[in-house]
Design an enzyme around this catalytic site. Structure first.
Site, PDB file in Angstrom:
ATOM      1  N   GLU A  67       0.846  -1.201   0.000  1.00  0.00           N
ATOM      2  CA  GLU A  67       0.000   0.000   0.000  1.00  0.00           C
ATOM      3  C   GLU A  67       0.876   1.244   0.000  1.00  0.00           C
ATOM      4  OE1 GLU A  67      -3.135  -0.248  -1.160  1.00  0.00           O
ATOM      5  OE2 GLU A  67      -3.474  -1.660   0.473  1.00  0.00           O
ATOM      6  N   HIS A  68       0.530   2.202  -0.863  1.00  0.00           N
ATOM      7  CA  HIS A  68       1.317   3.438  -1.047  1.00  0.00           C
ATOM      8  C   HIS A  68       2.724   3.121  -1.561  1.00  0.00           C
ATOM      9  CE1 HIS A  68      -1.648   6.299   0.577  1.00  0.00           C
ATOM     10  NE2 HIS A  68      -1.994   5.295   1.360  1.00  0.00           N
ATOM     11  N   ASP A  85      -4.260   0.547  -9.907  1.00  0.00           N
ATOM     12  CA  ASP A  85      -5.690   0.289 -10.088  1.00  0.00           C
ATOM     13  C   ASP A  85      -6.015  -0.050 -11.530  1.00  0.00           C
ATOM     14  OD1 ASP A  85      -5.608   1.103  -7.496  1.00  0.00           O
ATOM     15  OD2 ASP A  85      -6.783   2.929  -7.778  1.00  0.00           O
TER      16      ASP A  85
HETATM   17 MG    MG Z   1      -9.995   5.442  -7.654  1.00  0.00          MG
END
Ligand code: MG
Ligand code: ADP
Length: 364
Positions: free
Chosen positions: A13-14, A150
């Site tokens: 994450e990140h 994403d």
């Molecule tokens: Mg988004």
């Protein structure tokens, strides 16, 4: 009909905007567009949920409006800029991806738009190129400085597997999920109100860490180039808060690779430890968790048969992800529905999700 999945990130994450490693899976919560190509140079798209209809002129894409249509218009512009043909259509859009919840409805919308705009033969580019142009749409047109994770996951999903992505080289490989583990996503029921400003602040902290470290270590271009020993040597020249951010990213990258090994080896104890360490680091060092996320993780890890649980996505609300033995799924759901509202005053939502293929046509 085209479909594009949301995604859940197992760990990492990140790290995407720090040139690091991530381990997302495309999931069977998805956006679908049923459409008919037209000879008109415009898109007429209706949301099934609200019956709202928008029109986008493909030859003269207007400046962003601050609405959902930006994701479609920005994608059309990014495709045209990349030299991909863009066709007009009339269509309707339906979604099962919760909006603004860290399961990447925005990337699903962009990828569904790419496939509908490309027309009946599909986009004339490989999935990684498609993911990058969708990211460019979100960065440049929508104005959100997201990394590639994403769009990559929505474009490249693999049935039954998560995908380990090296965000620097874009090398990627599927990591099959053990058949005897279910993937459970739980929603805190909290909006990500601080989301975008805090996200940009964390990115700036990471940039400051790189600037300070590269004074001593000239080969460092991103936190990907930093290891634990190097970070320890530079500690004195980093503000404490910047040091904590860097410490999270450096260790989180290592945890992604360790999680891949543990999944392949079926070492569930190790997976549990790695998820717990990731969650604690996001809470204490990167400071992007919330009391609601912490409560969901706490309930999950105290439930027998839950192998691993952590917050997923950028944080400040949104969802947790858990790996769960199949016979523990319903007990977990029941405990969340019983205990979480008492602890937080919020209504949770729980999904059992499956890793699916990336965006494309729905086979008839
Ligand atoms: Mg988004
Ligand atoms: P996330 O990607 O985590 O869901 P974002 O804030 O990045 O959250 O993206 C959410 C935005 O994407 C919404 O505000 C909306 O503009 C757009 N969006 C996503 N899904 C839909 C949908 N089904 N209908 C309309 N807009 C949507």
């Amino acid at each position: 009909v085209v479909r594009a999945p949301g995604r859940v990130n197992l760990i990492g994450e990140h790290t995407d905007y720090n040139d690091g490693f991530v381990l997302p899976a495309a999931i069977d919560l998805e956006i679908r567009i049923a459409y008919r190509p037209t000879e008109e140079r415009r898109v007429v798209l209706t949301l099934v949920g609200s019956a709202e209809t928008a029109t986008i002129d493909l030859d003269e894409i207007a400046p962003r409006r601050g609405a959902w249509t930006d994701y479609v218009a920005g994608t059309a512009r990014a495709m045209a800029d990349a030299g991909l043909p863009v066709r007009g259509f009339r269509g309707v859009l339906a979604s099962t991806v919760p909006v603004g919840s860290g399961l990447s409805s925005s990337a699903a919308l962009e990828l569904a738009a790419v496939w509908a705009l490309a027309g009946p033969s599909g986009p004339a580019a490989d999935p990684v190129t498609v993911a990058r142009l969708a990211q460019r749409a979100e960065n440049e047109y929508v104005g959100v400085q997201c990394g590639l994770m994403d769009q990559f996951a929505s474009a490249n999903g693999v049935r039954g597997a998560a995908i380990l992505l090296d965000c620097r080289s874009l090398d990627h490989r599927p990591v099959p999920l053990p058949a005897d583990l279910a993937l459970v996503v739980a929603h805190t029921g909290t909006p990500r109100t601080l989301g975008s400003s805090e996200y940009n602040a964390r990115r700036a902290d990471c940039d400051r860490a790189v600037a300070a470290i590269s004074v001593h270590e000239p080969t460092v271009r991103s936190l990907r180039d930093v290891d634990r020993a190097m970070l320890a040597r530079c500690r004195a020249s980093l503000e404490p808060v910047v040091f904590r951010r860097a410490e999270h990213v450096v260790n989180e990258n290592a945890r992604v690779l360790e999680t891949e090994s543990a999944l392949l080896a079926g070492d569930y104890k190790a997976i549990g430890r790695l998820f717990a360490a990731s969650h604690a680091s996001l809470r204490d060092l990167f400071e992007v968790s919330s009391p609601e996320l912490d409560a969901l993780v706490d309930i999950a890890v105290k439930t027998t048969g839950v192998v691993a649980s952590r917050m997923t996505g950028a944080g400040f609300g949104g969802c947790t992800v858990s790996l769960v033995r199949p016979d523990a799924v319903e007990p977990l759901r029941a405990r969340i529905e019983r205990d979480y509202p008492v602890r937080t005053g919020r209504a949770p939502r729980v999904w059992v999700v499956r890793p699916v293929e990336g965006a494309g046509f729905v086979s008839s």
